[in-house]
Structure formats: C-alpha cells, structure tokens
Design an enzyme around this catalytic site. Structure first.
Site, mmCIF file in Angstrom:
data_model
loop_
_atom_site.group_PDB
_atom_site.id
_atom_site.type_symbol
_atom_site.label_atom_id
_atom_site.label_comp_id
_atom_site.label_asym_id
_atom_site.label_seq_id
_atom_site.Cartn_x
_atom_site.Cartn_y
_atom_site.Cartn_z
ATOM 1 N N HIS A 258 0.807 -1.222 0.000
ATOM 2 C CA HIS A 258 0.000 0.000 0.000
ATOM 3 C C HIS A 258 0.845 1.278 0.000
ATOM 4 C CE1 HIS A 258 -3.627 -2.452 1.716
ATOM 5 N NE2 HIS A 258 -3.496 -2.583 0.405
ATOM 6 N N CYS B 231 3.765 13.624 -7.976
ATOM 7 C CA CYS B 231 2.862 14.572 -8.632
ATOM 8 C C CYS B 231 1.761 13.802 -9.357
ATOM 9 C CB CYS B 231 3.667 15.413 -9.623
ATOM 10 S SG CYS B 231 2.630 16.302 -10.800
ATOM 11 N N ASN C 35 -2.754 -12.194 16.392
ATOM 12 C CA ASN C 35 -3.665 -11.053 16.463
ATOM 13 C C ASN C 35 -4.274 -11.028 17.862
ATOM 14 O OD1 ASN C 35 -5.975 -9.197 15.996
ATOM 15 N ND2 ASN C 35 -5.513 -9.502 13.834
ATOM 16 N N VAL C 36 -4.665 -9.853 18.317
ATOM 17 C CA VAL C 36 -5.276 -9.791 19.650
ATOM 18 C C VAL C 36 -6.724 -10.274 19.642
ATOM 19 C CG1 VAL C 36 -3.753 -8.037 20.630
ATOM 20 C CG2 VAL C 36 -5.749 -7.318 19.305
ATOM 21 N N GLY D 290 -1.389 -9.030 12.820
ATOM 22 C CA GLY D 290 -1.955 -7.705 13.065
ATOM 23 C C GLY D 290 -2.719 -7.098 11.912
ATOM 24 N N THR D 291 -3.503 -7.929 11.245
ATOM 25 C CA THR D 291 -4.365 -7.379 10.183
ATOM 26 C C THR D 291 -5.769 -7.936 10.334
ATOM 27 O OG1 THR D 291 -4.764 -7.179 7.791
ATOM 28 C CG2 THR D 291 -3.559 -9.150 8.515
ATOM 29 N N SER D 292 -6.764 -7.072 10.038
ATOM 30 C CA SER D 292 -8.152 -7.539 10.086
ATOM 31 C C SER D 292 -8.470 -8.369 8.846
ATOM 32 C CB SER D 292 -9.109 -6.341 10.185
ATOM 33 O OG SER D 292 -8.860 -5.446 9.122
ATOM 34 N N CYS E 208 5.385 21.259 -12.579
ATOM 35 C CA CYS E 208 4.446 21.246 -13.720
ATOM 36 C C CYS E 208 3.072 21.795 -13.333
ATOM 37 C CB CYS E 208 4.302 19.822 -14.278
ATOM 38 S SG CYS E 208 3.148 18.797 -13.340
ATOM 39 N N CYS F 159 3.857 20.498 -7.848
ATOM 40 C CA CYS F 159 5.001 20.116 -8.667
ATOM 41 C C CYS F 159 5.390 21.301 -9.566
ATOM 42 C CB CYS F 159 4.550 18.935 -9.526
ATOM 43 S SG CYS F 159 5.740 18.349 -10.714
HETATM 44 C C1 BJW Z 1 -2.995 -6.431 16.854
HETATM 45 C C2 BJW Z 1 -2.404 -5.661 17.825
HETATM 46 C C3 BJW Z 1 -1.232 -6.156 18.373
HETATM 47 C C4 BJW Z 1 -4.127 -4.610 17.206
HETATM 48 N N1 BJW Z 1 -0.745 -7.316 17.949
HETATM 49 N N2 BJW Z 1 -2.509 -7.593 16.449
HETATM 50 C C5 BJW Z 1 -15.780 -5.981 -1.839
HETATM 51 C C6 BJW Z 1 -15.099 -7.181 -1.755
HETATM 52 C C7 BJW Z 1 -13.747 -7.219 -1.992
HETATM 53 C C8 BJW Z 1 -13.050 -6.080 -2.336
HETATM 54 C C9 BJW Z 1 -13.741 -4.903 -2.437
HETATM 55 C C10 BJW Z 1 -15.071 -4.864 -2.197
HETATM 56 N N3 BJW Z 1 -15.470 -3.563 -2.350
HETATM 57 C C11 BJW Z 1 -14.398 -2.807 -2.675
HETATM 58 C C12 BJW Z 1 -13.351 -3.611 -2.730
HETATM 59 C C13 BJW Z 1 -11.994 -3.214 -3.040
HETATM 60 C C14 BJW Z 1 -11.302 -2.503 -1.894
HETATM 61 C C15 BJW Z 1 -11.547 -3.254 -0.581
HETATM 62 O O1 BJW Z 1 -10.856 -4.185 -0.240
HETATM 63 N N4 BJW Z 1 -12.548 -2.851 0.186
HETATM 64 C C16 BJW Z 1 -12.942 -3.578 1.402
HETATM 65 C C17 BJW Z 1 -12.629 -2.722 2.644
HETATM 66 C C18 BJW Z 1 -14.378 -3.915 1.283
HETATM 67 N N5 BJW Z 1 -9.923 -2.521 -2.242
HETATM 68 C C19 BJW Z 1 -9.352 -1.586 -2.989
HETATM 69 O O2 BJW Z 1 -9.959 -0.618 -3.395
HETATM 70 C C20 BJW Z 1 -7.899 -1.816 -3.350
HETATM 71 N N6 BJW Z 1 -7.699 -1.666 -4.745
HETATM 72 C C21 BJW Z 1 -8.311 -2.430 -5.653
HETATM 73 O O3 BJW Z 1 -9.131 -3.278 -5.352
HETATM 74 O O4 BJW Z 1 -7.908 -2.173 -6.938
HETATM 75 C C22 BJW Z 1 -8.595 -2.810 -7.995
HETATM 76 C C23 BJW Z 1 -9.510 -1.804 -8.618
HETATM 77 C C24 BJW Z 1 -8.971 -0.746 -9.298
HETATM 78 C C25 BJW Z 1 -9.822 0.156 -9.928
HETATM 79 C C26 BJW Z 1 -11.184 0.012 -9.810
HETATM 80 C C27 BJW Z 1 -11.718 -1.038 -9.080
HETATM 81 C C28 BJW Z 1 -10.879 -1.957 -8.484
HETATM 82 C C29 BJW Z 1 -7.010 -0.793 -2.669
HETATM 83 C C30 BJW Z 1 -7.029 -0.916 -1.188
HETATM 84 C C31 BJW Z 1 -6.179 0.185 -0.575
HETATM 85 C C32 BJW Z 1 -6.246 0.199 0.940
HETATM 86 N N7 BJW Z 1 -5.634 1.376 1.402
HETATM 87 C C33 BJW Z 1 -5.514 1.587 2.834
HETATM 88 C C34 BJW Z 1 -4.968 3.010 3.047
HETATM 89 C C35 BJW Z 1 -3.475 3.032 2.687
HETATM 90 C C36 BJW Z 1 -2.847 4.347 2.912
HETATM 91 C C37 BJW Z 1 -2.907 4.784 4.341
HETATM 92 O O5 BJW Z 1 -2.371 4.110 5.244
HETATM 93 O O6 BJW Z 1 -3.508 5.826 4.582
HETATM 94 O O7 BJW Z 1 -4.634 0.615 3.425
HETATM 95 S S1 BJW Z 1 -7.028 1.299 3.695
HETATM 96 C C38 BJW Z 1 -6.282 0.629 5.156
HETATM 97 O O8 BJW Z 1 -6.680 -0.751 5.348
HETATM 98 C C39 BJW Z 1 -4.787 0.601 4.869
HETATM 99 C C40 BJW Z 1 -4.391 -0.723 5.436
HETATM 100 O O9 BJW Z 1 -3.171 -1.154 4.884
HETATM 101 C C41 BJW Z 1 -5.566 -1.591 5.108
HETATM 102 C C42 BJW Z 1 -5.665 -2.837 5.956
HETATM 103 O O10 BJW Z 1 -5.885 -2.541 7.298
HETATM 104 P P1 BJW Z 1 -5.189 -3.429 8.415
HETATM 105 O O11 BJW Z 1 -3.725 -3.284 8.331
HETATM 106 O O12 BJW Z 1 -5.730 -4.799 8.375
HETATM 107 O O13 BJW Z 1 -5.627 -2.647 9.743
HETATM 108 P P2 BJW Z 1 -6.949 -2.839 10.637
HETATM 109 O O14 BJW Z 1 -7.049 -1.632 11.505
HETATM 110 O O15 BJW Z 1 -8.116 -3.162 9.818
HETATM 111 O O16 BJW Z 1 -6.641 -4.112 11.533
HETATM 112 C C43 BJW Z 1 -5.661 -4.086 12.572
HETATM 113 C C44 BJW Z 1 -5.635 -5.464 13.201
HETATM 114 O O17 BJW Z 1 -4.595 -5.496 14.158
HETATM 115 C C45 BJW Z 1 -6.918 -5.828 13.962
HETATM 116 O O18 BJW Z 1 -7.342 -7.124 13.561
HETATM 117 C C46 BJW Z 1 -6.498 -5.838 15.434
HETATM 118 O O19 BJW Z 1 -7.180 -6.827 16.203
HETATM 119 C C47 BJW Z 1 -5.040 -6.173 15.318
HETATM 120 N N8 BJW Z 1 -4.172 -5.718 16.405
HETATM 121 N N9 BJW Z 1 -3.229 -4.500 17.990
HETATM 122 C C48 BJW Z 1 -1.451 -7.999 16.969
HETATM 123 N N10 BJW Z 1 -0.611 -5.455 19.348
HETATM 124 ZN ZN ZN Z 2 4.325 17.250 -12.072
#
Ligand code: BJW
Ligand code: ZN
Length: 260
Positions: free
Chosen positions: A130, A138, A223-224, A197-199, A160, A158
C-alpha cells in the site's frame, strides 16, 4: 486448527506438534503484516476500538476523489499520521521479524503498512503493498518528491503545476504491480505464512493469505482478536505481536543450540 490464548507465561507452552515440526523444517517464511504490528509502537490501527477511522471516515480521506475535492483535509490527515510515525520506533514484533533473517533461508515481509518500521527494524526483503508515507509524487507528471514538503503556501505543487500526493494506495486504486507480484510469489513459495496484526478485510492484499493456503503453506495468525481468516489458519495466537514473535525467536534459538 490449534488456538492459543496465551494470557499467562510460558507464552509458547503447548505449541502444537504440527507448528513445532513446521518451524524445525521451514526454509522460506513470510510475514504478512497489517496495522496491528505497529500498534505497540503507538501508531493507531484503522479499524476496531482504537482505530483511526472511529474519528476519520475512510471514504472522505483514503480515495483519489476526496483528495481532488479537498486536498488540504487529506494532507492534514497524512501530516498528522506522519508526525506520529516519525516519532515511533520499531517495537519487539518488528525486531523479532528482522531477527528471523538469521534463522531461516529466506524471510520475506509483505506489509500493508506505509510506516517503514520493518525497514527501520532491519528487515531486508520487503514488499510494500500500500505504498510508503515517506514518498510523494505529482498526480500530473508522476515526478517523485521524497524530501520534506513545504506547506507554507498550501498544498505543495510540482514544477508542472500538478498537486503532490502521498505515495500510498487509496481505495479503488491498483496496488503497485511489482510489489504485489513479489508478495504473491513469496506466498506461493512459503513453508510458513504468518498473518500478523491485520483484520484481513482489505483486498486484494488479503487474498495473499488464500493464495498461500492454496499453495500448501502453513498459516499462522498472530492477532489480539479473531478475524475474518482465523478459521482457515493452522495455528492462531490471540496475543500481541510484540509478545508472541520474540517468543518464537527465543524458541528457535534454543532449538538451534540444542541441535548444533
Ligand atoms: C494487533 C495488535 C497487536 C491490534 N498485535 N494484532 C468488496 C469485496 C472485496 C473487495 C472490495 C469490495 N469492495 C471494494 C473492494 C476493493 C477494496 C476493498 O478491499 N474494500 C474492502 C474494505 C471492502 N480494495 C481496494 O480498493 C484496493 N484496490 C483495488 O481493489 O484495486 C482494484 C480496482 C482498481 C480500480 C477500480 C476497481 C478496483 C485498494 C485498497 C487500498 C487500501 N488502502 C488503505 C490506506 C493506505 C494508505 C494509508 O495508510 O492511509 O490501506 S485502507 C487501510 O486498510 C490501509 C491498510 O493497509 C488496510 C488494511 O488494514 P489493516 O492493516 O488490516 O488494519 P486494521 O485496523 O483493519 O486491523 C488491525 C488489526 O490489528 C486488527 O485485527 C487488530 O485486532 C489487530 N491488532 N493491535 C497484533 N498489538
Ligand atoms: Zn508534475
């Protein structure tokens, strides 16, 4: 599946035979990580009780249209997070993963995080699905701006004239192909695939877990709490990554010493 709710020491008491066997035989391992691994460094996760998005709506911030509509607001959110990330240090979970590099033939980190903490911990072989908050580009000509940006005249532009954005992947955007393909190959070739640590609700990143499973890898969740993918895991630790991963390193080191 074997579930370990390890609330009291010894943390790794009662490991399943299957996991112990895998640990002793594995050559290639993968750590697929999410925001939870950095939670113990003080970086808020996205979802859940203390998640970032309790305060900020993702659809208002993590998508391209939101940026075009209100770049100031989106940058405010990223600058706020950048400040937290800059002050954060890799925790025992990140450090344990880096230490695994001396204990297996190949250790790959496939992370959804943008915080750079795996690299700062010393991990070498990293795929960032990600993006990375330390880079910007830009939106018009794609020129990269990786130095500190100047916000004194509003959102930086930028040469540009295009707006500069963080190099992260927003909803509806494609993941960087080389990073995704690298992660996919590592998943397919892995003997053990740790999900830390991912949902596991954001796709296509979360699909790598299913890819690894289908390829025959042994899936271990740390995961917790239980998640969407707990039911397909071969071993599950319901405890903080910063507690469990160092214990696994400790176990491996004592196992290696006994077998020299
Ligand atoms: C611990 C702990 C400890 C706490 N020890 N554990 C329906 C079905 C399938 C897919 C889709 C759908 N509708 C839409 C989509 C696509 C969409 C998607 O997946 N949506 C779902 C949410 C429904 N995906 C996209 O759009 C992706 N692109 C794509 O599909 O492209 C194709 C396409 C192109 C053009 C047109 C159409 C399609 C892109 C996804 C980009 C995600 N971006 C983000 C932001 C990144 C930038 C930023 O950081 O600001 O990425 S969103 C956010 O979620 C971030 C993360 O990387 C990502 C995952 O979250 P993560 O890491 O799992 O965090 P949490 O908070 O959810 O979980 C934390 C966990 O830790 C928990 O379980 C806790 O219990 C645990 N924890 N403390 C161990 N100490
Ligand atoms: Zn530019």
């Amino acid at each position: 599946m074997s579930f370990q709710n390890l609330n009291s020491p010894p943390l790794l008491g009662g490991l399943s035979e299957a996991f112990l066997h895998k640990l002793s035989q594995a050559k290639k391992i993968v750590f697929f990580t999410g925001a939870g691994i950095s939670a113990e460094s003080g970086i808020p996760t996205f979802r859940g009780q203390y998640g970032l998005w309790k305060k900020f709506k993702p659809e208002e911030l993590a998508n391209y249209n939101a940026f075009i509509r209100n770049p100031e607001l989106v940058w405010e959110w990223y600058n706020y997070r950048k400040k937290i990330i800059n002050q954060a240090k890799p925790n025992d979970g990140h450090l344990a993963i880096a230490q695994m590099q001396g204990l297996f033939d190949e250790v790959t980190v496939v992370t959804q995080n943008i915080d750079n903490l795996h690299r700062r911990a010393g991990s070498k072989n990293i795929f960032e699905l990600h993006g990375n908050i330390e880079r910007n580009y830009c939106i018009k000509c794609h020129k990269y701006y990786n130095e500190d940006l100047d916000f004194s005249n509003g959102v930086p532009k930028c040469s540009c004239g295009g707006l500069i954005r963080p190099d992260v992947v927003w909803f509806g955007e494609y993941l960087p192909q080389d990073q995704f393909e690298g992660g996919e190959t590592a998943a397919i070739q892995s003997d053990i695939f740790f999900v830390v640590g991912t949902s596991a609700v954001v796709y296509p990143a979360a699909n790598l877990i299913h890819v690894a499973k289908k390829a025959g890898s042994f899936i271990v969740e740390v995961n917790v709490e239980e998640t969407e993918i707990s039911s397909i895991c071969d071993e599950s630790f319901l405890r903080e990554a910063g507690k469990i991963l160092p214990e696994i390193v400790k176990h491996l080191k004592s196992f290696n010493n006994k077998n020299i």
